[in-house]
Design a protein around this motif. Structure first.
Motif, PDB file in Angstrom:
ATOM      1  N   ARG A  46      53.650 -80.904  -3.774  1.00  0.00           N
ATOM      2  CA  ARG A  46      53.008 -81.718  -2.979  1.00  0.00           C
ATOM      3  C   ARG A  46      51.724 -82.189  -3.943  1.00  0.00           C
ATOM      4  N   ALA A  47      51.223 -81.135  -4.717  1.00  0.00           N
ATOM      5  CA  ALA A  47      50.093 -81.612  -5.547  1.00  0.00           C
ATOM      6  C   ALA A  47      50.597 -82.316  -6.838  1.00  0.00           C
ATOM      7  N   ARG A  73      52.849 -84.538  -6.838  1.00  0.00           N
ATOM      8  CA  ARG A  73      52.958 -86.043  -6.470  1.00  0.00           C
ATOM      9  C   ARG A  73      51.710 -86.609  -6.228  1.00  0.00           C
ATOM     10  N   LYS A  74      50.496 -85.888  -5.858  1.00  0.00           N
ATOM     11  CA  LYS A  74      49.149 -86.387  -5.577  1.00  0.00           C
ATOM     12  C   LYS A  74      48.653 -86.791  -7.005  1.00  0.00           C
ATOM     13  N   ILE A  75      48.931 -86.023  -7.959  1.00  0.00           N
ATOM     14  CA  ILE A  75      48.561 -86.359  -9.307  1.00  0.00           C
ATOM     15  C   ILE A  75      49.023 -87.386  -9.922  1.00  0.00           C
ATOM     16  N   GLU A 134      50.385 -89.984  -8.182  1.00  0.00           N
ATOM     17  CA  GLU A 134      50.007 -91.117  -7.297  1.00  0.00           C
ATOM     18  C   GLU A 134      48.572 -91.462  -7.695  1.00  0.00           C
ATOM     19  N   SER A 135      47.815 -90.674  -8.220  1.00  0.00           N
ATOM     20  CA  SER A 135      46.254 -90.689  -8.517  1.00  0.00           C
ATOM     21  C   SER A 135      46.212 -91.697  -9.811  1.00  0.00           C
TER      22      SER A 135
END
Ligand code: NAD
Length: 354
Positions: free
Chosen positions: A134-135, A137-139, A141-142
């Motif tokens: 999940r982390a 994916r966030k990175i 996406e950012s």
């Protein structure tokens, strides 16, 4: 509110994990179990407090005679589609184990049944609740990694880890070998992190390199029966995606090496290794490596909890089944390319496009 009534189809190893986490939730009641091996269904029912009139050897009978809100399908891969479809047809929500099915065609039929019924079809990738994924994916996406141009998808391979149960190695039950069993995780993990890019073509090889060799069943490895081995134990694939992204998939159940290396992603502004998670960038004029302090999560608890919550809400599935249908078509293309010895197109059905 009335309790959520859950049935289990296939009472083998992983079904106990489902039952354990269902039982933790006060408003869930385990009411039925079906397994072709009667003794297995009976002892499972005893263990998890399912009443004797909830024990079946035929899942269709179970679905027809017990009022159910949801089922967990925990049968071998090639026996996922039919029970899932029969349950959906009867208006029952479905949590089906990974891999979704043994082919893209089966997965598509399941998706169609879910759409027709309006019920939840969730493929049980507990890894979707992994804090690392999940982390990552966030990175991604950012935008911190820039344009992602290359990824390697793998769980790292096993030196001697062929599953012992016929469920995984007999073609009729499994449909395929390491690709369907753990390759499906490698693909889903990476597709999740990358935001589900659209696959175009695949060039792949599969091998049954070790599984049939009796002398390879050495001390210290997982025990399996080489005489029963009918599937592949190694896969490597080169997958092209829209937008110039390439993914290499590699997985092994058995090999003469310790590891195939970690899964990782390369972008124009940064990269990351997925497990353990580490982020590589240039900052302040230096090359930096960043690790994150991540929470501890029981991902198996999260998958059952999130499924039950979705059932209570009446949907949607916490994991969009269309994403997994796409992945099943990638898997189909890998097998097709390996068979034909050349690159092939990933033929996605219209239901998952757009
Ligand atoms: N998410 C995870 O971590 C995880 C872990 C292990 C297995 N799995 C998946 O779960 C599935 C089952 O794996 P397992 O290790 O529990 O296998 P298993 O062999 O222990 O259990 C499968 C059970 O299904 C029963 N079965 C077969 N055909 C049936 C039918 N037509 N109707 C009813 N029952 C039937 C078998 O008798 C057996 O008891 C596989 O698809 C596997 O990939 C997922």
């Amino acid at each position: 509110m009335a309790k959520i009534r859950v049935g289990i189809i296939g009472a083998g190893g992983i079904a106990n994990n489902h039952a354990h986490y269902y039982r933790e939730i006060p408003d869930v009641e385990l009411v039925a179990v079906a397994d072709v091996v009667e003794e297995r269904a009976r002892s499972f029912a005893m263990r998890w407090g399912i009443p004797p009139d909830g024990v079946f050897t035929d899942y269709v009978k179970m679905l027809d005679s017990v009022e159910l809100d949801a089922v967990s399908v925990c049968t071998p891969h090639a026996v996922h589609a039919k029970p899932a479809i029969e349950a959906l047809k009867r208006g029952v929500h479905v949590l089906v184990e990974k891999p979704m099915a043994s082919s893209g065609a089966e997965a598509l039929e399941m998706l169609r049944a879910a759409r027709a019924s309006g019920k939840i079809l969730m493929v049980g990738f507990q890894t979707r609740w992994s804090p690392e994924l999940r982390a990552a994916r966030k990175i991604v996406e950012s935008g911190a990694l820039g344009r992602i141009y290359y990824a390697e998808a793998t769980l790292g391979g096993r030196r001697r880890g062929i599953p012992g149960s016929p469920t995984f190695v007999k073609r009729e039950l499994a449909g395929g070998g390491v690709l369907l069993d753990i390759g499906c995780y490698a693909i889903d993990n990476m597709m999740f992190v990358l935001g589900h890019p659209r696959p175009l073509t695949v060039s792949a090889v599969t091998e049954a390199a070790i599984g049939k060799q009796r002398e390879a069943a050495v001390e210290g490895g997982w025990p399996w029966n080489p005489d029963e081995f009918e599937v592949e134990d190694f896969v490597a694939a080169f997958i092209r995606f829209e937008g110039g992204l390439t993914m290499v998939l590699k997985e092994s159940w058995a090999m003469h090496a310790d590891t195939l290396g970690p899964p990782f992603i390369l972008g124009t502004k940064g990269g990351l290794r997925l497990s353990p998670l580490e982020v590589y960038r240039d900052e302040w004029g230096y090359m930096t490596n960043t690790t994150l302090k991540l929470p501890q999560v029981d991902i198996y608890r999260e998958r059952i909890r999130n499924f039950v919550e979705a059932v209570k809400r009446g949907g949607p599935s916490p994991i969009d089944p269309r994403e997994i249908v796409v992945e099943m078509f990638i898997i189909d293309a890998i097998y097709e390319s390996a068979r034909k010895g050349r690159e092939v197109e990933v033929k996605l059905p219209s239901e998952v496009l757009g």
